[in-house]
Design a protein around this motif. Structure first.
Motif, short mmCIF file in Angstrom:
data_model
loop_
_atom_site.label_atom_id
_atom_site.label_comp_id
_atom_site.label_asym_id
_atom_site.label_seq_id
_atom_site.Cartn_x
_atom_site.Cartn_y
_atom_site.Cartn_z
N ASP A 1 0.82 -1.21 0.00
CA ASP A 1 0.00 0.00 0.00
C ASP A 1 0.85 1.26 0.00
O ASP A 1 0.34 2.35 -0.24
N GLU A 2 2.14 1.12 0.33
CA GLU A 2 3.06 2.25 0.35
C GLU A 2 4.40 1.81 -0.21
O GLU A 2 4.74 0.63 -0.20
N GLY A 3 5.16 2.78 -0.67
CA GLY A 3 6.50 2.51 -1.17
C GLY A 3 7.33 3.77 -1.12
O GLY A 3 6.80 4.88 -1.03
N VAL A 4 8.64 3.58 -1.16
CA VAL A 4 9.59 4.69 -1.17
C VAL A 4 10.55 4.46 -2.33
O VAL A 4 11.05 3.36 -2.53
N GLU B 1 15.96 12.97 -4.43
CA GLU B 1 14.78 12.97 -3.57
C GLU B 1 14.43 11.54 -3.16
O GLU B 1 14.56 10.63 -3.96
N ARG B 2 14.01 11.39 -1.91
CA ARG B 2 13.37 10.16 -1.44
C ARG B 2 11.88 10.47 -1.43
O ARG B 2 11.44 11.36 -0.72
N SER B 3 11.13 9.77 -2.25
CA SER B 3 9.72 10.06 -2.43
C SER B 3 8.84 8.97 -1.85
O SER B 3 9.17 7.78 -1.94
N ARG B 4 7.72 9.39 -1.29
CA ARG B 4 6.73 8.46 -0.75
C ARG B 4 5.61 8.30 -1.77
O ARG B 4 5.12 9.27 -2.33
N PHE B 5 5.22 7.05 -1.98
CA PHE B 5 4.12 6.71 -2.87
C PHE B 5 3.09 5.91 -2.09
O PHE B 5 3.46 5.08 -1.24
N VAL B 6 1.82 6.15 -2.35
CA VAL B 6 0.75 5.43 -1.67
C VAL B 6 -0.30 5.02 -2.69
O VAL B 6 -0.43 5.63 -3.75
N MET C 1 0.06 6.59 -6.34
CA MET C 1 0.10 8.05 -6.44
C MET C 1 1.35 8.55 -5.72
O MET C 1 1.78 7.98 -4.72
N TYR C 2 1.89 9.63 -6.24
CA TYR C 2 3.02 10.31 -5.60
C TYR C 2 2.47 11.10 -4.42
O TYR C 2 1.55 11.90 -4.58
N TRP C 3 3.00 10.86 -3.22
CA TRP C 3 2.57 11.59 -2.02
C TRP C 3 3.41 12.84 -1.84
O TRP C 3 2.92 13.92 -1.59
N GLY C 4 4.73 12.65 -1.91
CA GLY C 4 5.63 13.78 -1.74
C GLY C 4 6.98 13.32 -1.25
O GLY C 4 7.23 12.12 -1.06
N PRO C 5 7.88 14.26 -1.02
CA PRO C 5 9.22 13.91 -0.55
C PRO C 5 9.21 13.52 0.93
O PRO C 5 8.35 13.96 1.69
N ILE C 6 10.18 12.71 1.28
CA ILE C 6 10.40 12.36 2.69
C ILE C 6 11.38 13.38 3.24
O ILE C 6 12.41 13.66 2.63
N LEU C 7 11.05 13.96 4.37
CA LEU C 7 11.89 14.99 4.96
C LEU C 7 13.26 14.42 5.33
O LEU C 7 13.40 13.25 5.62
N THR C 8 14.25 15.28 5.38
CA THR C 8 15.62 14.84 5.63
C THR C 8 15.83 14.27 7.03
O THR C 8 16.76 13.50 7.24
N ASN C 9 14.98 14.59 7.99
CA ASN C 9 15.16 14.03 9.34
C ASN C 9 14.58 12.62 9.45
O ASN C 9 14.54 12.06 10.52
#
Length: 141
Positions: free
Chosen positions: A94-97, A115-120, A127-135
């Motif tokens: 259901d999710e991926g990076v 970029e490390r991107s989150r997909f759901v 769908m592209y969710w957005g970037p994963i924050l650096t922390n």
């Protein structure tokens, strides 16, 4: 001012760099066939950016994080994609990076975007969710 969407022949190498022709790689996604994995969606989004297919970029963005518009930069040309790492995002997930490096030329000057991107999954499609924050935390959660 947005440039018009570029056209590409099916047998031309796909911009995503997978080594397949556009017609068997990202072309079907751009024509409405949902990508089967998060990485395939990432590749199709990169190709859409490279081809100025703003409609696809927006339609593949999760509705809760999607901007109202995306404006292509006429001096920016996407010239290569490297997938650094991909986790989850498979047929039964259901999710991926996906972490990637996109190469570009901005008014002739070379550059890279990482970029490390989150997909759901949303309504059964990746769908592209957005970037994963650096922390390490996920953006927009």
């Amino acid at each position: 001012m947005a440039r018009s969407k570029m056209k590409i022949k099916a047998d031309v190498a796909c911009p995503c760099g997978r080594g397949l022709g556009y017609g068997e790689c990202c072309g079907p996604a751009h024509q409405g066939e949902p990508p089967a994995t998060a990485e395939a969606l990432m590749r199709s989004r990169y190709s859409a950016f490279a081809l100025d297919d703003v409609a696809y970029v927006l339609s593949s963005w999760h509705p809760s994080t999607r901007p109202a518009a995306v404006e292509p930069d006429s001096g920016l040309k996407w010239v290569g994609l490297d997938i650094i790492e991909s986790s989850g995002g498979g047929l039964f997930d259901d999710e991926g990076v996906v972490e990637f490096r996109a190469h570009y030329r901005d008014h002739g000057k070379r550059g890279d975007m990482v970029e490390r991107s989150r997909f759901v999954r949303h309504d059964g499609q990746w769908m592209y969710w957005g970037p994963i924050l650096t922390n390490g935390s996920l953006a927009n959660i």
